[in-house]
Write a protein that holds these residues in place. Structure first.
Motif, short mmCIF file in Angstrom:
data_model
loop_
_atom_site.label_atom_id
_atom_site.label_comp_id
_atom_site.label_asym_id
_atom_site.label_seq_id
_atom_site.Cartn_x
_atom_site.Cartn_y
_atom_site.Cartn_z
N ILE A 107 20.79 8.80 -23.60
CA ILE A 107 20.00 8.27 -21.83
C ILE A 107 19.46 9.30 -21.73
O ILE A 107 20.50 10.88 -21.33
CB ILE A 107 21.23 8.06 -21.14
N TYR A 108 18.01 9.58 -20.74
CA TYR A 108 17.77 10.43 -20.47
C TYR A 108 17.53 10.25 -18.89
O TYR A 108 17.19 9.50 -18.27
CB TYR A 108 16.20 10.28 -21.48
N GLY A 109 17.66 11.71 -18.07
CA GLY A 109 17.61 11.44 -16.84
C GLY A 109 16.56 13.07 -15.80
O GLY A 109 16.53 14.18 -16.97
N VAL A 110 16.58 12.76 -15.29
CA VAL A 110 16.06 13.88 -14.32
C VAL A 110 16.68 14.15 -13.17
O VAL A 110 17.08 12.81 -12.36
CB VAL A 110 14.97 13.55 -13.58
N VAL A 111 17.10 15.16 -13.69
CA VAL A 111 18.52 16.39 -12.12
C VAL A 111 17.66 17.40 -11.70
O VAL A 111 16.83 18.19 -12.38
CB VAL A 111 19.35 16.57 -13.10
N SER A 112 17.50 16.83 -10.17
CA SER A 112 17.05 18.18 -9.44
C SER A 112 17.66 19.51 -9.41
O SER A 112 18.95 19.27 -9.28
CB SER A 112 16.25 17.67 -8.05
N GLU A 113 16.92 20.41 -9.36
CA GLU A 113 17.31 21.80 -9.17
C GLU A 113 17.41 22.03 -7.46
O GLU A 113 19.31 22.54 -7.48
CB GLU A 113 15.96 22.71 -8.62
N THR A 114 17.58 21.89 -6.66
CA THR A 114 18.41 21.00 -5.68
C THR A 114 19.01 20.15 -5.32
O THR A 114 18.55 19.10 -5.21
CB THR A 114 17.16 21.15 -4.67
N LYS A 115 20.51 20.02 -5.27
CA LYS A 115 21.42 18.78 -4.94
C LYS A 115 22.58 19.19 -4.07
O LYS A 115 22.88 19.69 -3.97
CB LYS A 115 22.20 18.71 -6.59
#
Length: 419
Positions: A379-387
């Motif tokens: 599973i590939y995901g994108v996690v933003s720096e500002t959460k």
């Protein structure tokens, strides 16, 4: 080492990365010097390999390269790659090529000269099997004179050439199997830039950074086609159904047609591409032997369009590797999962998201159900720096749901890749 034949030493020297290392190693003893002079097979001069080349003047560099080449007697491979700072005398470079051309099998040439050196004139009708040209210009190709009877691999990068000369050059290579075109500067004869290439022997084709109105490629034996960072209005591939590997990477094309060659497709790999799914599916639907299908970061022409999982399962029974990543919308995602046909041969499943939501978890669960013999899930995901707190909660909920889900599929190896 004293008992090594000079031919073996010559092979050892030929495997060293740069010409400077070869010269230093050959100074070991008289036997190694003899191997360098009589049995060396390959030399490489590259400004990226050593700062030494940048620290001396162009004239001095010309002399060093000339001396190094002229001390050999049977070079089969020559690579000369010089950066923009060096502009060589054409007479000197012609001397290098004239001296080595009778034995040369592989030539990689990225040299700026004044005036331009016509490599085709010098190396045509010889035994050359692989030619790499960069930052050069080709004009007035004469197939009868500039013929390459043994050439199997041709690479042109940042080369200025007309559409006609490119086709003539390809025709001058009767046994060519591999063609690579990177960021060509196509000389325009009219407002519309069209290229038509034809080769009965081509098997592998790679295009990078090509912008044209129309590109027609006729290749009866083609097996591998990779297009990257290309902008085309029309691309048409004509062949005999031999294409096995088809890859699109960040390509924009209005009309794409590979139908005639798609019967034998085993790998379809599409990345950063805008598609009309029904048309794309129809184009590859004849591929009964498809083993890998990758549709990654694809965008649809119509907002309501979806990738129909049922058509994939029913149309590609031999599929073993499936990779999907696209924007999931509530209604569209539900519709895409309709049907019950299983992907019985899929053992590797890769799934990705750009924006995580509850729909993704449902999607993963349904795909797992459809793949009863799955062995590995990534599973590939994108996690933003500002959460925000909400983002963290969504990610935590998703992680918990996947953990719960995988308890039903303990035989499946799970891997997460976040960026």
């Amino acid at each position: 080492m004293d008992h090594l034949p000079v031919e073996v030493i010559g092979n050892i020297l030929s495997r060293l990365r740069g010409a400077r290392d070869v010269v230093i190693a050959s100074a070991t003893c008289r036997k190694w010097r003899e191997a360098y002079r009589k049995h060396l097979l390959a030399l490489s001069f590259n400004t990226a390999d050593s700062p030494f080349y940048r620290d001396i003047s162009t004239n001095r560099l010309e002399i060093l390269i000339t001396q190094t080449i002229f001390q050999t007697t049977g070079l089969q491979g020559l690579s000369v790659t010089m950066d923009d700072a060096n502009k060589f005398s054409a007479a000197t470079v012609i001397a290098w090529l004239m001296y080595t051309r009778d034995t040369l099998r592989r030539l990689s040439y990225n040299v700026r000269t004044t005036p331009n050196v016509n490599v085709l004139d010098i190396c045509g009708r010889q035994k050359l099997e692989a030619l790499v040209l960069a930052h050069n210009s080709i004009t007035g190709v004469e197939p009868s004179f500039q013929r390459f009877p043994c050439l199997k691999s041709l690479s042109l990068s940042y080369v200025s050439i007309s559409a006609l000369d490119l086709n003539l050059m390809l025709g001058a290579c009767p046994v060519i199997e591999s063609l690579e075109l990177v960021s060509l500067e196509i000389a325009m004869s009219d407002a519309q830039v069209t290229i038509e290439l034809s080769s009965p022997t081509l098997k592998s084709v790679y295009f990078d950074g090509i912008s044209l109105d129309k590109f027609i490629l006729e290749a009866d034996c083609i097996e591998f086609l990779h297009m990257k960072d290309c902008v085309l209005e029309v691309f048409e591939l004509i062949g005999n159904g031999t294409l096995k590997h088809f890859k699109l990477d960040d390509v924009s094309v209005i009309h794409l047609d590979i139908v005639e060659t798609s019967d034998s497709l085993e790998v379809v790999d599409v990345n950063h591409f805008t598609m009309v799914w029904p048309k794309f599916y129809q184009m590859i639907s004849r591929s009964q032997n498809l083993r890998k299908l990758r549709l990654w970061d694809v965008v649809f022409d119509d907002d309501d369009e979806i990738i129909d999982l049922e058509s994939i399962a029913a149309g590609f029974a031999q599929l073993t590797h499936l990779s999907l990543s696209y924007d999931l919308k509530d209604g569209a995602a539900h519709y895409s999962l309709q049907g019950n046909t299983l992907l019985e041969n899929v053992t590797m499943l890769e799934l990705g998201w750009t924006v995580i939501n509850d729909v993704f978890s449902i999607w993963v669960e349904e795909l797992l159900r459809r793949c009863p013999n799955l062995r590995k899930l990534i599973i590939y995901g994108v996690v933003s720096e500002t959460k925000t707190q909400g983002d963290c909660q969504i990610l935590a909920t998703f992680t918990w749901s996947i953990v719960q889900l995988m308890r039903k599929y303990i035989h499946v190896e799970v891997q997460f890749e976040y960026e």
